[in-house]
Write a protein that holds these residues in place. Structure first.
Motif, PDB file in Angstrom:
ATOM      1  N   GLU A 169       0.813  -1.223   0.049  1.00 44.73           N
ATOM      2  CA  GLU A 169      -0.044  -0.031   0.022  1.00 44.73           C
ATOM      3  C   GLU A 169       0.932   1.310   0.182  1.00 44.73           C
ATOM      4  OE1 GLU A 169      -2.201   0.601   3.634  1.00 44.73           O
ATOM      5  OE2 GLU A 169      -0.716  -0.344   4.918  1.00 44.73           O
ATOM      6  N   ASP A 173      -0.892   6.650   2.743  1.00 40.93           N
ATOM      7  CA  ASP A 173      -2.294   5.834   3.187  1.00 40.93           C
ATOM      8  C   ASP A 173      -1.980   5.161   4.510  1.00 40.93           C
ATOM      9  OD1 ASP A 173      -3.545   6.714   0.911  1.00 40.93           O
ATOM     10  OD2 ASP A 173      -3.273   5.080  -0.202  1.00 40.93           O
ATOM     11  N   ALA A 174      -1.014   4.453   4.456  1.00 33.69           N
ATOM     12  CA  ALA A 174      -0.715   3.788   5.909  1.00 33.69           C
ATOM     13  C   ALA A 174      -0.477   4.570   7.228  1.00 33.69           C
ATOM     14  CB  ALA A 174       0.788   3.105   5.731  1.00 33.69           C
ATOM     15  N   ASN A 177      -3.928   6.310   8.050  1.00 32.17           N
ATOM     16  CA  ASN A 177      -4.757   5.283   8.600  1.00 32.17           C
ATOM     17  C   ASN A 177      -4.324   5.128  10.008  1.00 32.17           C
ATOM     18  OD1 ASN A 177      -6.564   4.842   6.383  1.00 32.17           O
ATOM     19  ND2 ASN A 177      -5.242   3.179   5.756  1.00 32.17           N
ATOM     20  N   LYS A 180      -5.400   7.979  12.567  1.00 31.29           N
ATOM     21  CA  LYS A 180      -6.890   7.767  13.056  1.00 31.29           C
ATOM     22  C   LYS A 180      -7.144   6.892  13.962  1.00 31.29           C
ATOM     23  CE  LYS A 180      -8.453   8.732   8.058  1.00 31.29           C
ATOM     24  NZ  LYS A 180      -9.158   8.048   7.364  1.00 31.29           N
ATOM     25  N   GLN A 181      -6.137   6.193  14.351  1.00 27.58           N
ATOM     26  CA  GLN A 181      -6.221   5.072  15.228  1.00 27.58           C
ATOM     27  C   GLN A 181      -6.007   5.583  17.004  1.00 27.58           C
ATOM     28  OE1 GLN A 181      -4.061   1.589  14.033  1.00 27.58           O
ATOM     29  NE2 GLN A 181      -5.136   1.350  12.043  1.00 27.58           N
TER      30      GLN A 181
END
Length: 223
Positions: A169, A173-174, A177, A180-181
């Motif tokens: 990926e 993007d990684a 993401n 957001k965690q």
């Protein structure tokens, strides 16, 4: 000049910081052997090996066991372990060329710095007192600043390895993401990214100044 005795040579190999260097190599070998089957254990072993990079330097100064062999062993271990991790990241993310470029920059800058230091008759590639660039002087002159940059860079690579999924990926993007965690992960990524960015700038400056030193050496020799 008399040849050193085998006993003297053996004593250098058995210096405490050099023994720590051997342990680092073993830990890295085990870590990379398990990197796909046990990511957590890999991260622990890799980071502890990296932590020992500062530990062996402390022991070398504490017990007056500074050696050229130890310095080379330390640098080679650092460069190889980072190169292996970057090679793995190049397979986990796209475009992989990003990590391969970072690998090339890391090796090229340190190789040129080592070689130019050798031509200048210096005993350490960290001796940059004759350089004019303030950032390069700050990097090698302030241990805490250098530690921040190096730790930030390595921790960033470890995080990227841990958050990678099984499918290739985008790096961006990684990271998005991951942000957001967890707020803690977001803060860690931000801080390590700063250290990483400074280290890459230093690598570029180091490569340029080292290349200039090699050219200057050629000019002096041709006179």
């Amino acid at each position: 000049m008399a040849e050193p005795s085998p006993q003297k040579a053996l004593s250098v190999y058995l210096y405490i910081p050099n023994i720590i260097g051997y342990i680092r190599i073993i830990m890295n070998c085990v870590a990379f052997a398990l990197c796909y089957s046990n990511k957590t254990l890999f991260a622990v072993l890799y980071f502890f090996s990296f932590f020992c990079d500062g530990l062996d330097g402390w022991f070398a100064r504490k017990f007056n066991q500074v050696s050229t062999f130890g310095a080379v062993l330390d640098m080679v271990t650092d460069r190889v372990s980072t190169a292996c991790l970057l090679a793995i990241l190049s397979q986990l993310y796209r475009p992989g060329l990003i990590f391969l470029s970072l690998l090339g920059l890391d090796i090229a800058s340190h190789w040129l710095q080592m070689y130019s230091s050798f031509l200048s008759g210096k005993t350490s590639h960290k001796d940059v007192k004759d350089k004019s660039n303030w950032l390069l002087k700050a990097y090698y002159g302030q241990r805490l600043f250098m530690a921040f940059c190096c730790v930030g860079s390595e921790v960033l690579y470890i995080i990227l390895f841990l958050i990678a999924d099984n499918q290739s990926e985008s790096v961006l993007d990684a990271c998005l993401n991951a942000l957001k965690q967890s707020s803690l992960l977001s803060l860690t990524l931000f801080v390590t990214l700063i250290g990483w960015a400074i280290k890459q700038v230093v690598n570029i400056i180091q490569m340029k100044t080292a290349a200039d030193s090699c050219v200057l050496y050629d000019m002096k020799r041709s006179k």
